[in-house]
Every structure is written in structure tokens, then in C-alpha cells.
Design an enzyme around this catalytic site. Structure first.
Site, PDB file in Angstrom:
ATOM      1  CE  LYS A 294      -2.737   0.989   3.494  1.00  0.00           C
ATOM      2  NZ  LYS A 294      -2.572   2.324   4.223  1.00  0.00           N
ATOM      3  CB  SER A 295       3.721   2.421   2.012  1.00  0.00           C
ATOM      4  OG  SER A 295       2.992   2.170   3.268  1.00  0.00           O
TER       5      SER A 295
ATOM      6  NE  ARG B  63       6.362   6.577   0.961  1.00  0.00           N
ATOM      7  CZ  ARG B  63       5.271   6.440   1.881  1.00  0.00           C
ATOM      8  NH1 ARG B  63       4.353   5.722   1.635  1.00  0.00           N
ATOM      9  NH2 ARG B  63       5.449   6.924   3.060  1.00  0.00           N
TER      10      ARG B  63
ATOM     11  CD  GLN C 167       0.088   8.481   6.976  1.00  0.00           C
ATOM     12  OE1 GLN C 167      -0.382   9.032   7.603  1.00  0.00           O
ATOM     13  NE2 GLN C 167      -0.444   7.151   6.330  1.00  0.00           N
TER      14      GLN C 167
ATOM     15  CG  ASP D 132       0.457   0.087   9.310  1.00  0.00           C
ATOM     16  OD1 ASP D 132      -0.103   0.831   9.936  1.00  0.00           O
ATOM     17  OD2 ASP D 132       1.130   0.298   8.147  1.00  0.00           O
TER      18      ASP D 132
ATOM     19  NE  ARG E  55      -5.573   0.009  12.920  1.00  0.00           N
ATOM     20  CZ  ARG E  55      -4.900   0.213  11.909  1.00  0.00           C
ATOM     21  NH1 ARG E  55      -3.406   0.343  11.859  1.00  0.00           N
ATOM     22  NH2 ARG E  55      -5.435   0.487  10.621  1.00  0.00           N
TER      23      ARG E  55
HETATM   24  C1  S3P Z   1       2.236   4.757   6.094  1.00  0.00           C
HETATM   25  C2  S3P Z   1       2.675   5.349   7.248  1.00  0.00           C
HETATM   26  C3  S3P Z   1       2.110   4.854   8.484  1.00  0.00           C
HETATM   27  C4  S3P Z   1       1.401   3.713   8.386  1.00  0.00           C
HETATM   28  C5  S3P Z   1       0.618   3.618   7.388  1.00  0.00           C
HETATM   29  C6  S3P Z   1       1.215   3.960   5.888  1.00  0.00           C
HETATM   30  C7  S3P Z   1       3.193   5.222   4.977  1.00  0.00           C
HETATM   31  O1  S3P Z   1       1.600   5.935   9.209  1.00  0.00           O
HETATM   32  O2  S3P Z   1       0.648   3.403   9.595  1.00  0.00           O
HETATM   33  O3  S3P Z   1      -0.525   2.749   7.130  1.00  0.00           O
HETATM   34  O4  S3P Z   1       2.889   4.816   3.962  1.00  0.00           O
HETATM   35  O5  S3P Z   1       3.809   6.261   4.971  1.00  0.00           O
HETATM   36  P1  S3P Z   1       2.039   6.938  10.160  1.00  0.00           P
HETATM   37  O6  S3P Z   1       3.058   7.789   9.370  1.00  0.00           O
HETATM   38  O7  S3P Z   1       0.880   7.895  10.642  1.00  0.00           O
HETATM   39  O8  S3P Z   1       2.658   6.309  11.211  1.00  0.00           O
END
Ligand code: S3P
Length: 428
Positions: free
Chosen positions: A21-22, A26, A168, A314, A345
Site C-alpha cells: 500500500k505504501s 508513492r 507520512q 501497522d 486501535r
Molecule cells: C504509512 C505510514 C504509517 C502507516 C500507514 C502507512 C505510509 O502511518 O501506519 O499505514 O505509507 O507512510 P504514520 O506515518 O501515521 O505512522
């Protein structure tokens, strides 16, 4: 939708988990800013990256599907178009936070918002640093979305020390740094996932007390061929399931093994979990591999403090469920940011674990329990949070009887095929 899960007789086979997903978010954003056409293979086809794609299209980016890949016509750093209406990030924190970093450096105003859950999540963490860079961002009185972004070009380059651990936030600043008048530096005490820096080819610097990364404003982005690996955070649910359910042996193929994401494997192994990496290679700058997971007798306990929480952010729901069901103990502190995810959570875990019959102590910044292998099935709320739904779905495979997961369609955020995949690996 409710999903009913019955006790499993064993899990077997070889599976591929959906794209990371991350990295998917990007890959879309970087392609949109590139000087030419990029191709993305293995993009996660789920609601969250769908939100990013939807917003980018509204910013004038052309995206077409070619066979199994997505072809994104980059508009260069300065080619995004002012959107005609409000941008909708849906449920996705990564979309709103990273995109706001990009919007901050645009010479046009825009507004970005999201669903009810996203509109409750904290945005001060990006508003503050992006404002220091010269953008004017207005949220609600409680610093939540909708965010009105009055972008400025060029932004001011900053040297920012992060006081919370968040990839993030780091990535929002790095994206904004592309539009700044010099070198922007972000340092963090605990290294959070580093996909943005890898994918933009940024320079990382390690000093005595922090990890830093720098981006030089105005550096153009070359179009790329992105190959998105399987998401280890999604794989974690299947790993947990195979460890917990007796008579299981599961191969999980092409999983991303970036070291900023693999701490969960160490923790599963630390309580006796058999998780082996059986083939490892590097694809498009990210290590990937196949995992072999066998049912294991889990024992002992784990204590997590802030540093480990950041490395495992996560995976805490699935780790908690795994330890609770196998009679292991877990103490978590320094995790108050877990209250700011797709659901609170800490609350979601505590309430559902109590429903299964476990004594759980709740703290402002965490929780603690001694697991038992005599827990009972129950009706579990997903709290419309994909990772809570999947974690308790895994529990259902082990509990004796039928477990119900309410509003289970929320897995569409990151793993739409999850329920189907669980039944397809059931030993017949
Ligand atoms: C993510 C960073 C994490 C994670 C999220 C995805 C990212 O969040 O929990 O599922 O893709 O940079 P945080 O930056 O709020 O910790």
C-alpha cells in the site's frame, strides 16, 4: 456485511498478497510528478491507492491501464492543474498527508478532505512543518480535514527534526521539499519506512542520535518502471494465521522485505514462530522474498515501547491477536498514536479481545494482557478498520465455533481478496 469464520483444520498452499500500500501510493505520486511516462506493475488495486489515483486525475494526471500495468503520464514538477472541486482522499491517511505535501508547493489553492474517519485524524503534524515552509494550510478548529491548501512556489527549505515517528509526515515534508528553494532535511529518532527516499533516490545521512534524509528543491524526476512488491503488512495476517492454526504450511510469494517493515517477522520468531525467508532478491530498489510459514507452538511474551511501536505500527493488531490466542503475554506502551489510525486501535483491540473473554488492561498509550488458549468466539466489531477486521478474522480460524466480523467489507481498503483468500487456503 458480516463475515462468519469457522475453526480451520489447517492452511496450505502458495499465495501472493496484494501490492504494498505504501509503495503503491508513492509510485502513483512520483509518476505524476515525473518528466515522462512511468509504468507501475503490481499496484495495489484497493480503495486506498484508488483514492490517490482519483485525486491525481483531478489534478490533471492521465492514467491508463495497459494489460496488468498502469501507465501514468507525468506532468513534471510544475505541470499539475488546479482541481475543479474538492479532492477526496477517502479513508486514506497516506493520500491526504503526502498529497498535501505536494499541494503545498503548487501555485494554486486546493482543498482536500476525506471520509468521516479520516476527517477525525490529526493533521496538525503536517500543517505545522508545511507552514514553516511557507504554505498556508487551514484545517478545522481542531486541525483536522478538510484542509484548504494555499500553496506557494517556491517553498522555504527547512531543517526539520521530527518529534513524532511518522513516515507520512516525513514523506509530506520530502515531497514539499521538491518545491523548495534549497535543501530540505528531515531527521527522525527511529527510522520509519523509507520508501519515499528510496523511490526518489534521496541521500540518507546517519548521525549520532538520528537518521536524516535530504531533498534538493527543483530536482526533476525521471519516469520509472515501478514493480510493487507484496505488502508485508498484509502478509502478516496470513503469517499469523499459519502460525496459529495447527497443520498449516503456507508459502507467501514476492513479499516486500524492506528492513523498515520486517520487524514483525523478528517478533513472531521471538515467541517461537517458524517464518523462513526462502528466496530473496532485489527488485526496483526494494528487497523482496518468499516466506515459508509453519504452524508453531508460540510461547513467552513481548514488551513493546515507543521505538518498537514505530517499527511495527501497522502490525500491532495482528501481533496482539496472535499472542492473545496462543497464551503469550503482551505489554504495549508508547503507542498513543495507535488511537489516531483508521480506528482508535487501542480501544478496538481492547474491546474485541474482551469480547473473546480476555482480561485486558487499557492505558492511555497502550494495553497489556496475558493471553489464554481458552478464548471463545464472539461477534467482533471491525470498527470499519481493515486491520482490525483482518486481525479478528485470523482469530476466528483458531477459536472453537463461529466468529462473526461486522462490517467486514472494510478490508477493501488494503486487501479486497482477504476473505476469499482465507477460504481458498483451507486444507480440504
Ligand atoms: C504509512 C505510514 C504509517 C502507516 C500507514 C502507512 C505510509 O502511518 O501506519 O499505514 O505509507 O507512510 P504514520 O506515518 O501515521 O505512522
Amino acid at each position: 456485511m458480516d463475515t462468519r469464520i469457522s475453526t480451520s483444520r489447517g492452511l496450505q498452499g502458495a499465495v501472493i498478497v496484494p501490492g504494498d500500500k505504501s509503495i503503491s501510493h508513492r509510485a502513483l505520486m512520483i509518476s505524476a510528478l515525473a518528466d515522462g511516462t512511468s509504468e507501475i506493475h503490481g499496484l495495489l488495486d484497493a480503495a486506498d491507492p484508488g483514492s490517490t489515483l482519483h485525486c491525481l486525475r483531478k489534478l490533471g494526471v492521465d492514467v491508463e491501464k495497459v494489460d496488468t500495468a498502469l501507465r501514468v503520464k507525468g506532468r513534471g514538477l510544475h505541470g499539475l492543474r488546479a482541481p475543479m472541486n474538492v479532492l477526496d482522499a477517502g479513508n486514506s491517511g497516506t493520500t491526504i498527508r503526502l498529497l498535501t505535501g505536494i499541494l503545498a508547493g503548487q501555485p494554486f489553492p486546493s482543498t482536500i478532505t476525506g471520509d468521516e474517519s479520516l476527517r477525525q485524524r490529526p493533521m496538525k503534524r503536517i500543517i505545522e512543518p508545511l507552514s514553516l515552509m511557507g504554505a498556508r494550510i487551514e484545517g478545522t478548529a481542531s486541525q483536522t480535514a478538510p484542509l484548504k491548501v494555499n500553496g506557494t512556489f517556491p517553498l522555504r527549505a527547512i531543517n526539520h527534526r521530527m518529534h513524532i515517528s511518522s513516515a507520512q509526515v516525513k514523506s509530506a515534508i520530502l515531497f514539499a521539499g521538491l518545491f523548495a528553494d534549497g535543501t530540505t532535511r528531515v531527521s527522525e529518532l527511529v527510522p520509519t519506512r523509507d520508501h519515499t527516499e528510496r523511490m526518489l533516490g534521496l541521500t540518507r545521512v546517519k548521525s549520532a542520535d538520528s537518521y536524516a534524509v535530504e531533498v534538493i528543491g527543483g530536482t526533476g524526476i525521471q519516469p520509472q518502471q515501478f514493480q510493487v512488491p507484496g505488502d508485508i503488512s498484509s502478509a502478516a495476517f496470513l503469517i499469523a494465521a499459519a502460525l496459529l492454526v495447527p497443520q498449516s504450511e503456507l508459502r507467501i510469494l514476492n513479499v516486500g522485505l524492506n528492513p523498515t517493515r520486517t520487524r514483525i517477522l523478528d517478533f513472531f520468531r521471538s515467541v517461537g514462530g517458524s517464518v523462513e525467508i526462502i528466496r530473496e532478491t532485489t527488485v526496483a530498489g526494494e528487497p523482496i522474498g518468499d516466506l515459508l510459514v509453519k504452524s508453531s507452538l508460540l510461547q513467552g511474551g513481548i514488551e513493546l515501547q515507543g521505538k518498537q511501536v514505530a517499527e511495527l505500527i501497522d502490525e500491532i493488531p495482528v501481533l496482539a491477536v496472535t499472542l492473545a490466542l496462543s497464551g503469550c503475554s503482551l505489554t504495549v506502551h508508547g503507542a498513543s498514536d495507535l488511537r489516531n489510525k483508521e480506528s482508535d486501535r487501542i480501544r478496538s483491540l481492547v474491546l474485541n479481545l474482551r469480547k473473546l473473554g480476555l482480561d485486558v488492561e487499557e492505558y492511555a498509550d497502550g494495553f497489556a494482557f496475558q493471553g489464554k488458549n481458552t478464548l471463545l468466539p464472539a461477534e467482533c466489531d471491525s470498527f470499519e478498520d481493515h486491520r482490525i477486521a483482518m486481525a479478528f478474522g485470523v482469530a476466528g480460524l483458531v477459536l472453537k465455533g463461529e466468529t462473526v466480523i461486522k462490517q467486514s467489507e472494510c478490508v477493501d481498503i488494503s486487501f479486497p481478496s482477504f476473505w476469499h483468500l482465507l477460504s481458498s487456503i483451507e486444507r480440504r
